[in-house]
Write an enzyme that holds these catalytic residues in place. Structure first.
Site, PDB file in Angstrom:
ATOM      1  N   ASP A 175      -0.129   0.138  -5.349  1.00 50.78           N
ATOM      2  CA  ASP A 175      -1.256   0.831  -4.704  1.00 50.78           C
ATOM      3  C   ASP A 175      -2.476   0.635  -5.592  1.00 50.78           C
ATOM      4  O   ASP A 175      -2.364   0.590  -6.814  1.00 50.78           O
ATOM      5  CB  ASP A 175      -0.972   2.320  -4.496  1.00 50.78           C
ATOM      6  N   CYS A 229      -1.461   3.762  11.148  1.00 51.46           N
ATOM      7  CA  CYS A 229      -1.377   5.016  11.913  1.00 51.46           C
ATOM      8  C   CYS A 229      -2.660   5.130  12.748  1.00 51.46           C
ATOM      9  O   CYS A 229      -3.268   6.184  12.831  1.00 51.46           O
ATOM     10  CB  CYS A 229      -1.164   6.221  11.006  1.00 51.46           C
ATOM     11  N   LYS A 242       7.293   5.567   2.581  1.00 51.29           N
ATOM     12  CA  LYS A 242       8.045   4.418   3.105  1.00 51.29           C
ATOM     13  C   LYS A 242       8.783   3.704   1.979  1.00 51.29           C
ATOM     14  O   LYS A 242       9.884   3.194   2.189  1.00 51.29           O
ATOM     15  CB  LYS A 242       7.114   3.487   3.884  1.00 51.29           C
ATOM     16  N   ASP A 247      -4.739  -4.221  -6.756  1.00 51.60           N
ATOM     17  CA  ASP A 247      -5.365  -4.490  -5.456  1.00 51.60           C
ATOM     18  C   ASP A 247      -4.508  -5.527  -4.733  1.00 51.60           C
ATOM     19  O   ASP A 247      -4.372  -6.657  -5.212  1.00 51.60           O
ATOM     20  CB  ASP A 247      -6.784  -5.015  -5.715  1.00 51.60           C
ATOM     21  N   CYS A 253       0.891  -1.171   0.000  1.00 51.35           N
ATOM     22  CA  CYS A 253       0.000   0.000   0.000  1.00 51.35           C
ATOM     23  C   CYS A 253       0.921   1.211   0.000  1.00 51.35           C
ATOM     24  O   CYS A 253       1.152   1.825   1.038  1.00 51.35           O
ATOM     25  CB  CYS A 253      -0.891  -0.013   1.241  1.00 51.35           C
TER      26      CYS A 253
HETATM   27  C1  SAM Z   1      -1.600   4.541   4.828  1.00 50.30           C
HETATM   28  S1  SAM Z   1      -1.660   4.850   3.140  1.00 50.30           S
HETATM   29  C2  SAM Z   1      -0.039   4.377   2.641  1.00 50.30           C
HETATM   30  C3  SAM Z   1       1.038   5.393   2.908  1.00 50.30           C
HETATM   31  C4  SAM Z   1       2.359   5.004   2.276  1.00 50.30           C
HETATM   32  N1  SAM Z   1       2.784   3.685   2.683  1.00 50.30           N
HETATM   33  C5  SAM Z   1       3.453   6.000   2.605  1.00 50.30           C
HETATM   34  O1  SAM Z   1       4.248   5.769   3.497  1.00 50.30           O
HETATM   35  O2  SAM Z   1       3.522   7.023   1.927  1.00 50.30           O
HETATM   36  C6  SAM Z   1      -2.620   3.518   2.578  1.00 50.30           C
HETATM   37  C7  SAM Z   1      -2.636   3.317   1.080  1.00 50.30           C
HETATM   38  O3  SAM Z   1      -3.275   2.059   0.838  1.00 50.30           O
HETATM   39  C8  SAM Z   1      -3.877   2.124  -0.436  1.00 50.30           C
HETATM   40  N2  SAM Z   1      -4.797   0.984  -0.525  1.00 50.30           N
HETATM   41  C9  SAM Z   1      -6.003   0.832   0.070  1.00 50.30           C
HETATM   42  N3  SAM Z   1      -6.516  -0.378  -0.235  1.00 50.30           N
HETATM   43  C10 SAM Z   1      -5.611  -1.007  -1.019  1.00 50.30           C
HETATM   44  C11 SAM Z   1      -5.567  -2.273  -1.661  1.00 50.30           C
HETATM   45  N4  SAM Z   1      -6.588  -3.142  -1.553  1.00 50.30           N
HETATM   46  N5  SAM Z   1      -4.483  -2.588  -2.406  1.00 50.30           N
HETATM   47  C12 SAM Z   1      -3.455  -1.711  -2.538  1.00 50.30           C
HETATM   48  N6  SAM Z   1      -3.455  -0.484  -1.966  1.00 50.30           N
HETATM   49  C13 SAM Z   1      -4.515  -0.149  -1.210  1.00 50.30           C
HETATM   50  C14 SAM Z   1      -4.503   3.499  -0.457  1.00 50.30           C
HETATM   51  O4  SAM Z   1      -4.734   3.919  -1.778  1.00 50.30           O
HETATM   52  C15 SAM Z   1      -3.420   4.325   0.256  1.00 50.30           C
HETATM   53  O5  SAM Z   1      -2.571   4.921  -0.693  1.00 50.30           O
END
Ligand code: SAM
Length: 433
Positions: A277, A375, A261, A303, A255
C-alpha cells in the site's frame, strides 16, 4: 451536561466538521472517544451517519425556514438543526423528546442563546412538515439527498436501476462477518454465537460469510481476540474466491490496506503474499489485523504504479488490484461520499486506475490472473476501464467472473443492497501463455 458527554452536541460538532471536509470515519472515531456510555455512543454514531446521509435534504429545508442565514462560526448550530430534523423524520424519535433534547444540546455546545431559535424552528417544522416534505420531494436531489451530478451519472449508467440504487444508498447496511476458516469452522462459530444469544443468517453463495441479525460491537463477540472472524461485506469476500488461489502461488495485493482482502487470501490458501500500500499510515492497521488472525505476509509500503521501487523481479501468479475509486458502491456505509466526492474526481480516478493496471500488468507471469476490483458503480471506472485496458494489452484476455451479478462489459457488477451486499465490480483478466 457538557458537550463532552451530550451525544447530540458531539454529533453536531462532528457533523459540521464532516460537512467542512473531514472524513466521517475520522470524525466518528474522535467524537466517540469522548463518550463512555455505550448507549450514548451508539446514538452518537447513528446521528452522525444519518446526519451525513440526509444532509443534502435537510440542509435545504433549513435554508427555506431560516429568516436570517447562520454565520459560519455557527456551523455546529446548523448541524444540530439538521440533526433535529433527522431525529424527527428519519430516526423515528418522539417529537417531544427529539425537540427537547436538541434544544438542550445548545447548552452543551455553550450556545444557549440559540435555544429559542432551535426550539422555534423545530416546532415550525412539526406544524408545516407535510407541505415542506412535499416541496423537498419535488426535486430528485432533495428527495434522495444525493448530489445532482451523481444522480445524473447513475441514471445514465443504470437507467433501470438508478432509483433502487439511490434508495439502497439511504438504507443502513447489515453487518457481514467473514469466518477465519484457519481458526474455526463456520458452523462451530455460528453455534458459539447462538449460545451467546446472537442470531445470524448464512448466505449460500459465500462460503465464509455470515450476516448478523443486528449491528453490534464486534469486539465483544465470542472469538474476536482469537481471530475467529473479521468484518467484511459479502461482495468484498468474492475477491479471494475469484483469484482462484492454489498453494505455493506468489500473490500480490497491490492496494492492500487495511488488509481485509489480504487476510481472506491468506485464510483461503497457503500462498506467498505481498501486501502493498502506498499509504504508510494505513499499514499498522493491516499488520494488526493479520496478527490477530494469525496470518503472515510480506507487508510493504510502495506505489503500485512504480514497481521498480519495491518489486524483486519475480513474476506473480495472481495480482489483486482493489483500486482506489469513487466509493459510489458503498454510500450506504460511507454516506459522506455524497458530500465529499465531486464530478471532477472521476476522470482523475479513472486515470490513476489505468496507470495502476498498466504498471502492474508486466509483473504478472504468463498464465497468471489479475483481478480488478472497485467499490464503484460507475461504468467509467469499471466496464469502460477494463475494455480500454484489454484493448491496450494484446496478451490480456478478460474472462467472465462466475458471479450471478449484472454483466458490465467484461466484468460483473453488484449494485448496492442487492443480495444484502455492497455495490462492487470485478473483472478477471488472464495473461496468455
Ligand atoms: C479500496 S482501498 C483497499 C482496501 C483493501 N484492499 C481491503 O480489502 O482492505 C484502496 C487502497 O489503495 C491504496 N492506494 C492508493 N493508491 C495507491 C498506489 N498508487 N499504490 C498502492 N496503494 C495505493 C490506498 O492507500 C488504499 O489503502
Amino acid at each position: 451536561m457538557s458537550a463532552k458527554a451530550d451525544p447530540r452536541a458531539l454529533a453536531a460538532q462532528a457533523l459540521a466538521s464532516v460537512v467542512a471536509g473531514q472524513s466521517l470515519r475520522a470524525a466518528s472515531d474522535s467524537s466517540a472517544a469522548k463518550i463512555h456510555d455505550l448507549r450514548d455512543r451508539a446514538l452518537l454514531s447513528a446521528l452522525l451517519h444519518e446526519g451525513a446521509r440526509w444532509w443534502l435534504r435537510f440542509d435545504v429545508a433549513l435554508d427555506a425556514m431560516l429568516e436570517r442565514p447562520l454565520r459560519e462560526r455557527d456551523a455546529d448550530i446548523r448541524a444540530l438543526l439538521v440533526l433535529g430534523l433527522v431525529q424527527l423524520q428519519i430516526m423515528g424519535m418522539s417529537d417531544y423528546a427529539a425537540v427537547a433534547a436538541t434544544v438542550e444540546a445548545t447548552r452543551a455546545l455553550r450556545k444557549s442563546s440559540f435555544a429559542g431559535l432551535v426550539n422555534a424552528l423545530l416546532r415550525r417544522w412539526l406544524r408545516e412538515r407535510e407541505a415542506r416534505t412535499a416541496q423537498l420531494d419535488r426535486e430528485a436531489a432533495t428527495r434522495t439527498a444525493h448530489p445532482r451530478w451523481l444522480i445524473e451519472k447513475l441514471q445514465f449508467d443504470w437507467p433501470e436501476q438508478a432509483e433502487s440504487i439511490l434508495a439502497a444508498n439511504n438504507a443502513p447496511a447489515p453487518l457481514w462477518l467473514r469466518v477465519n476458516r484457519r481458526r474455526v469452522a463456520r458452523a462451530d462459530f455460528v453455534a458459539q454465537l447462538h449460545a451467546a444469544g446472537i442470531g445470524c443468517q448464512l448466505p449460500q453463495a459465500e462460503p465464509d460469510a455470515l450476516v448478523l441479525d443486528a449491528s453490534r460491537d464486534v469486539t465483544a463477540l465470542p472469538g474476536y481476540a482469537q481471530g475467529f472472524f473479521s468484518v467484511q461485506d459479502g461482495a468484498a469476500q468474492q475477491a479471494a474466491i475469484l483469484l482462484d488461489l492454489h498453494a505455493g502461488q506468489r500473490v500480490l495485493d497491490a492496494c492492500a490496506a487495511p488488509g481485509g482482502k489480504s487476510a481472506h487470501i491468506l485464510e483461503t490458501a497457503d500462498v506467498e503474499l505481498t501486501a502493498l500500500d502506498s499509504d504508510a499510515r494505513r499499514l499498522p492497521r493491516l499488520r494488526e489485523n493479520l496478527a490477530r488472525l494469525g496470518l503472515t505476509a510480506d507487508v510493504r509500503t510502495g506505489d503500485a504504479a512504480v514497481p521498480h521501487d519495491w518489486w524483486d523481479g519475480k513474476p506473480f501468479d495472481r495480482i489483486l488490484l482493489d483500486a482506489p475509486c469513487s466509493a459510489t458502491g458503498i454510500i450506504r456505509r460511507q454516506p459522506d461520499v455524497k458530500l465529499h466526492r465531486r464530478a471532477d474526481d472521476i476522470p482523475a480516478l479513472v486515470a490513476t486506475q489505468a496507470r495502476l493496471l498498466d504498471a502492474l500488468w508486466p509483473l504478472l507471469g504468463r498464465g497468471g490472473r489479475l483481478v480488478y476490483a472497485t467499490c464503484s458503480v460507475l461504468a467509467d471506472e469499471n466496464a469502460s476501464q477494463i475494455a480500454a485496458f484489454v484493448q491496450r494489452h494484446p496478451d490480456a484476455r478478460a474472462v467472465a467472473a462466475p458471479l450471478a451479478w449484472h454483466a458490465a462489459g467484461a466484468g460483473r457488477q453488484n449494485l448496492p443492497g442487492e443480495s444484502g451486499m455492497d455495490g462492487f465490480f470485478y473483472a478477471l483478466v488472464d495473461k496468455h501463455n
